[in-house]
Enzyme design. Structure first.
Site, PDB file in Angstrom:
ATOM      1  N   GLU A   3       0.845  -1.206   0.000  1.00 37.46           N
ATOM      2  CA  GLU A   3       0.000   0.000   0.000  1.00 37.46           C
ATOM      3  C   GLU A   3       0.878   1.253   0.000  1.00 37.46           C
ATOM      4  O   GLU A   3       0.584   2.230  -0.686  1.00 37.46           O
ATOM      5  CB  GLU A   3      -0.919  -0.015   1.236  1.00 37.46           C
ATOM      6  CG  GLU A   3      -1.973  -1.112   1.138  1.00 37.46           C
ATOM      7  CD  GLU A   3      -2.798  -1.240   2.415  1.00 37.46           C
ATOM      8  OE1 GLU A   3      -2.216  -1.597   3.458  1.00 37.46           O
ATOM      9  OE2 GLU A   3      -4.002  -0.988   2.373  1.00 37.46           O
ATOM     10  N   GLU A  36      -3.583  -9.559   3.485  1.00 40.69           N
ATOM     11  CA  GLU A  36      -4.326  -9.301   4.731  1.00 40.69           C
ATOM     12  C   GLU A  36      -5.416 -10.340   4.980  1.00 40.69           C
ATOM     13  O   GLU A  36      -5.717 -10.679   6.118  1.00 40.69           O
ATOM     14  CB  GLU A  36      -4.970  -7.906   4.680  1.00 40.69           C
ATOM     15  CG  GLU A  36      -4.007  -6.761   4.937  1.00 40.69           C
ATOM     16  CD  GLU A  36      -3.287  -6.276   3.688  1.00 40.69           C
ATOM     17  OE1 GLU A  36      -3.273  -6.997   2.665  1.00 40.69           O
ATOM     18  OE2 GLU A  36      -2.727  -5.164   3.735  1.00 40.69           O
TER      19      GLU A  36
HETATM   20  N1  3HC Z   1       4.393  -7.573  11.702  1.00 45.36           N
HETATM   21  C1  3HC Z   1       5.113  -7.979  12.775  1.00 45.36           C
HETATM   22  N2  3HC Z   1       5.987  -8.993  12.738  1.00 45.36           N
HETATM   23  C2  3HC Z   1       6.149  -9.619  11.574  1.00 45.36           C
HETATM   24  C3  3HC Z   1       5.434  -9.270  10.405  1.00 45.36           C
HETATM   25  C4  3HC Z   1       4.525  -8.190  10.502  1.00 45.36           C
HETATM   26  N3  3HC Z   1       3.823  -7.770   9.447  1.00 45.36           N
HETATM   27  N4  3HC Z   1       5.808 -10.082   9.402  1.00 45.36           N
HETATM   28  C5  3HC Z   1       6.726 -10.917   9.922  1.00 45.36           C
HETATM   29  N5  3HC Z   1       6.925 -10.647  11.217  1.00 45.36           N
HETATM   30  C6  3HC Z   1       7.882 -11.286  12.141  1.00 45.36           C
HETATM   31  C7  3HC Z   1       7.557 -12.769  12.321  1.00 45.36           C
HETATM   32  O1  3HC Z   1       6.613 -12.956  13.356  1.00 45.36           O
HETATM   33  C8  3HC Z   1       8.919 -13.333  12.650  1.00 45.36           C
HETATM   34  O2  3HC Z   1       9.164 -13.063  14.003  1.00 45.36           O
HETATM   35  P1  3HC Z   1      10.011 -14.089  14.893  1.00 45.36           P
HETATM   36  O3  3HC Z   1      11.331 -14.237  14.208  1.00 45.36           O
HETATM   37  O4  3HC Z   1      10.056 -13.456  16.229  1.00 45.36           O
HETATM   38  O5  3HC Z   1       9.211 -15.363  14.879  1.00 45.36           O
HETATM   39  C9  3HC Z   1       9.875 -12.477  11.824  1.00 45.36           C
HETATM   40  O6  3HC Z   1       9.141 -11.284  11.495  1.00 45.36           O
HETATM   41  C10 3HC Z   1      10.326 -13.116  10.538  1.00 45.36           C
HETATM   42  O7  3HC Z   1       9.166 -13.567   9.830  1.00 45.36           O
HETATM   43  P2  3HC Z   1       9.148 -14.974   9.070  1.00 45.36           P
HETATM   44  O8  3HC Z   1       9.726 -16.023   9.950  1.00 45.36           O
HETATM   45  O9  3HC Z   1       7.775 -15.142   8.564  1.00 45.36           O
HETATM   46  O10 3HC Z   1      10.184 -14.682   7.897  1.00 45.36           O
HETATM   47  P3  3HC Z   1      10.159 -15.167   6.387  1.00 45.36           P
HETATM   48  O11 3HC Z   1      11.376 -14.627   5.770  1.00 45.36           O
HETATM   49  O12 3HC Z   1       9.881 -16.625   6.325  1.00 45.36           O
HETATM   50  O13 3HC Z   1       8.886 -14.448   5.724  1.00 45.36           O
HETATM   51  C11 3HC Z   1       7.443 -12.628   5.195  1.00 45.36           C
HETATM   52  C12 3HC Z   1       8.868 -13.058   5.596  1.00 45.36           C
HETATM   53  C13 3HC Z   1       7.095 -13.164   3.795  1.00 45.36           C
HETATM   54  C14 3HC Z   1       7.419 -11.129   5.188  1.00 45.36           C
HETATM   55  C15 3HC Z   1       6.433 -13.188   6.224  1.00 45.36           C
HETATM   56  O14 3HC Z   1       6.879 -12.872   7.536  1.00 45.36           O
HETATM   57  C16 3HC Z   1       5.043 -12.657   6.099  1.00 45.36           C
HETATM   58  O15 3HC Z   1       4.275 -13.120   5.275  1.00 45.36           O
HETATM   59  N6  3HC Z   1       4.683 -11.676   6.938  1.00 45.36           N
HETATM   60  C17 3HC Z   1       3.338 -11.165   7.011  1.00 45.36           C
HETATM   61  C18 3HC Z   1       3.022 -10.246   5.855  1.00 45.36           C
HETATM   62  C19 3HC Z   1       1.636  -9.700   6.016  1.00 45.36           C
HETATM   63  O16 3HC Z   1       0.695 -10.401   6.305  1.00 45.36           O
HETATM   64  N7  3HC Z   1       1.501  -8.384   5.816  1.00 45.36           N
HETATM   65  C20 3HC Z   1       0.248  -7.749   5.972  1.00 45.36           C
HETATM   66  C21 3HC Z   1       0.114  -7.253   7.378  1.00 45.36           C
HETATM   67  S1  3HC Z   1      -1.479  -6.595   7.716  1.00 45.36           S
HETATM   68  C22 3HC Z   1      -1.426  -5.054   7.047  1.00 45.36           C
HETATM   69  O17 3HC Z   1      -0.456  -4.681   6.443  1.00 45.36           O
HETATM   70  C23 3HC Z   1      -2.635  -4.226   7.307  1.00 45.36           C
HETATM   71  C24 3HC Z   1      -2.660  -3.011   6.452  1.00 45.36           C
HETATM   72  O18 3HC Z   1      -3.377  -3.253   5.279  1.00 45.36           O
HETATM   73  C25 3HC Z   1      -3.290  -1.866   7.167  1.00 45.36           C
END
Ligand code: 3HC
Length: 698
Positions: free
Chosen positions: A105, A125
C-alpha cells in the site's frame, strides 16, 4: 532523525531508507519516520525526486501485526500513504523481497514502482482475517483492474515481479543493484519531465464492470472462502471503489477494516500467524544447535505413505532410495508415485520432462545393504510394533554411524522402537499426514533419549521439504491422533445413539472442518483405525468405544478404498447407507445404548470439547510445548478452518468455564470415564483464565 527511517540525498534524488529488522514492518516509529522524511523531502529544494527503499532482506512486509491489539497511535498508516501520494515531486518505490500488505500500500502511494526480478508484491491481509485497510482495496483495483485486484486480495497470494509488471502493478524491473537502478530510474523520470502519478485520481468507469459481476464473483469464491469473514468485506470495499468517490470509499474501507479487526475470525487467524512461527522455538534446542548433514535419504516401505514421503524430498530436488520387501511391492509403490505425478502433469502443474526427472530421482531397492550410507532413514510401514522393532534392529545393524533413524508411526511408542537399537539417541518420530505429499504438517516426536542435534536436524529438514513441523513428546497417538480419538469416539457413539453419520458430518463441516469425522474415518480406512484400536494397549475398557469401526471393518467395509464404510461410495461420492443405520440400531440394542435426539450444539460440544479436554491433559503432561502448537497441528494437519484458530484457541473464545460446565453436563449423562474435566481445564475455568493466558504467565 528517526532510528528506523533515514533521509539522505544522492545528487538530485532524496533517498528515504526504512531499516526496521527483521521485515521492516510499519511499526509506529516507522510510520512517524516516514511522515518526517517525506515532509523533509517536500521542503528540500535540492531534491527533485525521491526513492523509497528498504534495508535488510525485504521491502516493507506490512503493518506491524504485534500492534493490532493495541490502541492505534498517530500517525496511522492511511494518513502516511496519503501524505506520500500528495507529494508534489515524483516518488519512486524501490522494491526487493516482499512488499506485502501495508508495504505494498505504501508502494502504491508512490508515483512509480521499480523492483528486482525476484521481488513479490501483494495484499495478504485476508490470511489474517483483514483487508488492505490503508487504501489498498481502493488503489489496487484502480491500478490493475477490478477482477485481478479481487483475485489478488481474496487469495492473498503475492504477484511475482514479472506478473506485477505485466499487470501494471509495477512499472519497471531493475537488474543489478536496486538502489543504483532506482536512482537512475528517478533521474530518467526527471529528465522526461514525468509528473507525479496518483492512483487515487484514476476513476473506474462503473459501466466497464459487467452486470452482476460482483454477485458472480461472490458465487465463484464461496467454496474457497467458506466460514471466513474478511473476503466478503473485501468485495464490499471493491464495490465501493467502483461506485463511490475516492474519499468516501476510503472511509468505507476504514469502517470495514475496523470491523474485520474486531472479528473473532481475524483474531483466530492472527493467533495462527504467530503460532505457525512459534513452533520452531524449542526452549532446550536453541537455533544454534549443531545439525547433521542430510543429503542421502532412504525410506523403508513404499506404500501410499512411504511414496508420499518420498515425493516431498524429490519435489525439492533431493534423491531418495525406496526400500521394499519384494519387487511386486516396489513396482506398485513406484507406480503410485508416478500416478500422483501424472495427475500433476494433467493439471498443468508439472511437465512431462519434470515427471521423468522426478521418477529418475527415486532409486528402488530390496536390500538393506543398499541404504547403509543414508543420512536419514524414514520407516513407513504399517502400524505394528513388532514389525517396526524388527526393522529398527536391522537398521541398527546396517546403517552407518550417525544416521538418523526415523519412524513415521502415527501412534506407537518411539522409546520402545528406539530400544530395539543400540543408538536410541539417533531415533526420532517423523509423523507425516496423509496424503504425505500434500499435507503440510509434520509431527516430530521426541523420544526420551533422542539427541538435540537429531531434533534440530529434523526441524531443519522439515523446512527444506516445506513442512510445518511441531515437536511433541511421546505418548500413544502423540498430539494429533491422541486428540483425534475422542473426536472419533463421540462421532461413533452418536451413530449408535441414532444420529445419522451425514448429519454429524454436516454439523462438523459447517462448524469449520474440511470434512466431518465419519468421512475422515472412511478416508483414513476403518481397517487402519481398527488396527490402531487393537494396538492401543491402554485403550478405554468400554465395549462401545469405536464400535461401528470394529463391526464395519469386520464386514470388509474398510471405507472409501473398498467402496463402503460408514457410507457407501459412488466413485468418491459418499452416500448414506440404510444398512449402516440398521447395524447401528442392532448394536445399540445389544450394548444398551439409548436412542436420543441431539441439537447441533450438542454435536459440536461433544466432538470438540472432548478433543479440547484431551488437549488440556496433553499440555499438563508436557507432550505439547504450548497450546498454540496444538492449534497448528489441527489447522495444518486436519483441515480445521483457520478462522477457528485451532481447538485450544477456540476453547478460549468459547470460555473455559463454558467448556468445563458442558463437560460436567455430559458427565452426568455418561459417567466419568470420558467427561472428567482435565485438572488444567478445571483450574483455568475456576480462575476465569484462557489457555493463552496460562501459556504467557507460566
Ligand atoms: N508484523 C510484525 N511482525 C512480523 C510481520 C509483521 N507484518 N511479518 C513478519 N513478522 C515477524 C515474524 O513474526 C517473525 O518473528 P520471529 O522471528 O520473532 O518469529 C519475523 O518477522 C520473521 O518472519 P518470518 O519467519 O515469517 O520470515 P520469512 O522470511 O519466512 O517471511 C514474510 C517473511 C514473507 C514477510 C512473512 O513474515 C510474512 O508473510 N509476513 C506477514 C506479511 C503480512 O501479512 N503483511 C500484511 C500485514 S497486515 C497489514 O499490512 C494491514 C494493512 O493493510 C493496514
Amino acid at each position: 532523525m528517526s532510528d528506523v527511517v533515514s533521509y539522505e540525498r544522492d545528487g538530485d534524488i532524496a533517498v528515504i531508507t526504512v531499516d526496521n529488522p527483521p521485515v521492516n514492518a510499519l511499526s509506529l516509529p516507522v510510520r512517524a519516520g516516514l511522515a518526517n522524511a517525506f515532509a523533509e523531502f517536500q521542503q528540500d529544494a535540492n531534491a527533485k525526486a525521491a526513492v523509497l527503499i528498504c534495508a535488510g532482506r525485504t521491502f516493507i512486509a506490512g503493518a506491524d501485526i504485534t500492534e493490532f491489539d493495541k490502541p492505534i497511535e498517530d500517525p496511522w498508516l492511511p494518513t502516511v500513504v496519503e501524505q506520500i501520494e500528495s507529494c508534489s515531486k515524483v516518488v519512486v518505490a524501490a522494491i526487493h523481497g516482499t512488499a506485502l500488505g501495508g508495504g505494498f500500500e505504501t508502494a502504491m502511494a508512490c508515483h512509480y514502482r521499480c523492483a528486482l526480478p525476484s521481488a513479490k508484491v501483494g495484499l495478504p491481509e485476508v490470511l489474517l482475517g483483514l483487508l488492505a485497510g490503508a487504501t489498498g482495496t481502493q488503489r489496487l483495483p484502480r491500478l490493475i483492474g477490478v477482477k485481478d485486484a479481487l483475485d489478488v486480495m481474496i487469495s492473498g497470494k503475492p504477484m511475482a515481479a514479472p506478473l506485477a509488471l505485466e499487470r501494471g502493478a509495477i512499472d519497471k524491473i531493475v537488474d543489478g543493484d536496486l538502489r543504483t537502478g532506482a536512482i537512475a530510474y528517478a533521474n530518467s523520470l526527471i529528465s522526461d519531465n514525468a509528473q507525479p502519478r496518483r492512483i487515487s485520481e484514476i476513476v473506474i468507469n462503473p459501466a466497464s464492470i459487467p452486470d452482476r459481476f460482483f454477485d458472480d464473483y461472490r458465487k465463484g469464491m464461496a467454496r474457497q472462502t467458506r466460514g471466513f469473514f474478511a473476503p466478503e468485506q473485501i468485495v464490499k470495499c471493491v464495490e465501493a471503489a467502483v461506485t463511490l468517490p475516492y474519499a468516501e470509499s476510503v472511509k468505507r474501507e476504514n469502517e470495514l477494516f475496523m470491523t474485520c479487526m474486531a472479528s473473532t475470525e481475524s483474531k483466530a487467524q492472527r493467533h495462527l500467524f504467530f503460532a505457525d512461527r512459534e513452533i520452531s522455538k524449542i526452549p532446550d534446542v536453541p537455533k544454534d544447535t549443531p545439525t547433521r548433514s542430510i543429503e542421502k535419504v532412504a525410506i523403508v516401505g513404499g506404500g501410499t505413505m512411504g511414496g508420499g514421503i518420498a515425493m516431498n524430498f524429490v519435489n525439492v530436488g533431493m534423491p531418495v532410495q525406496l526400500k521394499e520387501i519384494n519387487q511386486e511391492a516396489l513396482d506398485r509403490g513406484l507406480s503410485i508415485i508416478r500416478g500422483n505425478y501424472e495427475v500433476a502433469v494433467k493439471n498443468g502443474r508439472l511437465s512431462e520432462a519434470q515427471l521423468e526427472k522426478n521418477m529418475a530421482m527415486i532409486d528402488g531397492t530390496l536390500d538393506y545393504a543398499d541404504i547403509a550410507e543414508a543420512d536419514i532413514v524414514i520407516e513407513a510401514v504399517f502400524e505394528n510394533m513388532a514389525l517396526k522393532k524388527e526393522i529398527f534392529a536391522t537398521l541398527d545393524q546396517t546403517c552407518k554411524a550417525g544416521a538418523i533413524l526415523a519412524s513415521n508411526t502415527s501412534t506407537l511408542d518411539i522409546d520402545e522402537i528406539a530400544a530395539a537399537t543400540q543408538r536410541p539417541q539417533d531415533v526420532i518420530g517423523l509423523h507425516f499426514f496423509a496424503p504425505a505429499n500434500i499435507m503440510t504438517l509434520l509431527e516430530i516426536v521426541r523420544g526420551a533419549k533422542t539427541s538435540k542435534d537429531v531434533i534440530a536436524t529434523s526441524m531443519q529438514m522439515a523446512k527444506t521439504i516445506r513442512k510445518s513441523a511441531v515437536l511433541v513428546g511421546c505418548c500413544f497417538g502423540f498430539v494429533a491422533n491422541r486428540m483425534f480419538f475422542p473426536y472419533i469416539r463421540e462421532a461413533q457413539l452418536m451413530i449408535l445413539e441414532g444420529i445419522s453419520p451425514e448429519r454429524i458430518d454436516q454439523v462438523a463441516f459447517d462448524w469449520g472442518m474440511a470434512m466431518g469425522p465419519n468421512g475422515v474415518s472412511d478416508l483414513s480406512g476403518l481397517d487402519v483405525l481398527e488396527k490402531v484400536r487393537t494396538e492401543w494397549t491402554e485403550r478405554p475398557d468400554d465395549p462401545v468405544f469405536f464400535r461401528m469401526i470394529t463391526k464395519l471393518s469386520e464386514q470388509g467395509r474398510m471405507g472409501q478404498k473398498s467402496g463402503a464404510g460408514i457410507y457407501k461410495y459412488e466413485g468418491r461420492k459418499a452416500v448414506p447407507d440404510p444398512e449402516v443405520a440398521k447395524l447401528a440400531k442392532a448394536e445399540a440394542e445389544a450394548l444398551g445404548v439409548k436412542q436420543i435426539e441431539v441439537s447441533d450444539e450438542e454435536i459440536i460440544e461433544r466432538l470438540f470439547y472432548s478433543m479440547i479436554n484431551e488437549g488440556a491433559l496433553i499440555l499438563e503432561e508436557g507432550i505439547a510445548l504450548r497450546p498454540s502448537d496444538i492449534d497448528v497441528v489441527y489447522a495444518n494437519g486436519y483441515g480445521m478452518g483457520r478462522y477457528r484458530g485451532g481447538p485450544m484457541w477456540y476453547a478460549d473464545t468459547v470460555g473455559l468455564k463454558n467448556v468445563r460446565d458442558a463437560m460436567l453436563k455430559y458427565r452426568d449423562r455418561y459417567g466419568d470415564l470420558y467427561w472428567t474435566p482435565a485438572p488444567l481445564l478445571e483450574e483455568l475455568a475456576n480462575a476465569g483464565k484462557t489457555f493463552d493466558q496460562w501459556n504467557l504467565e507460566r
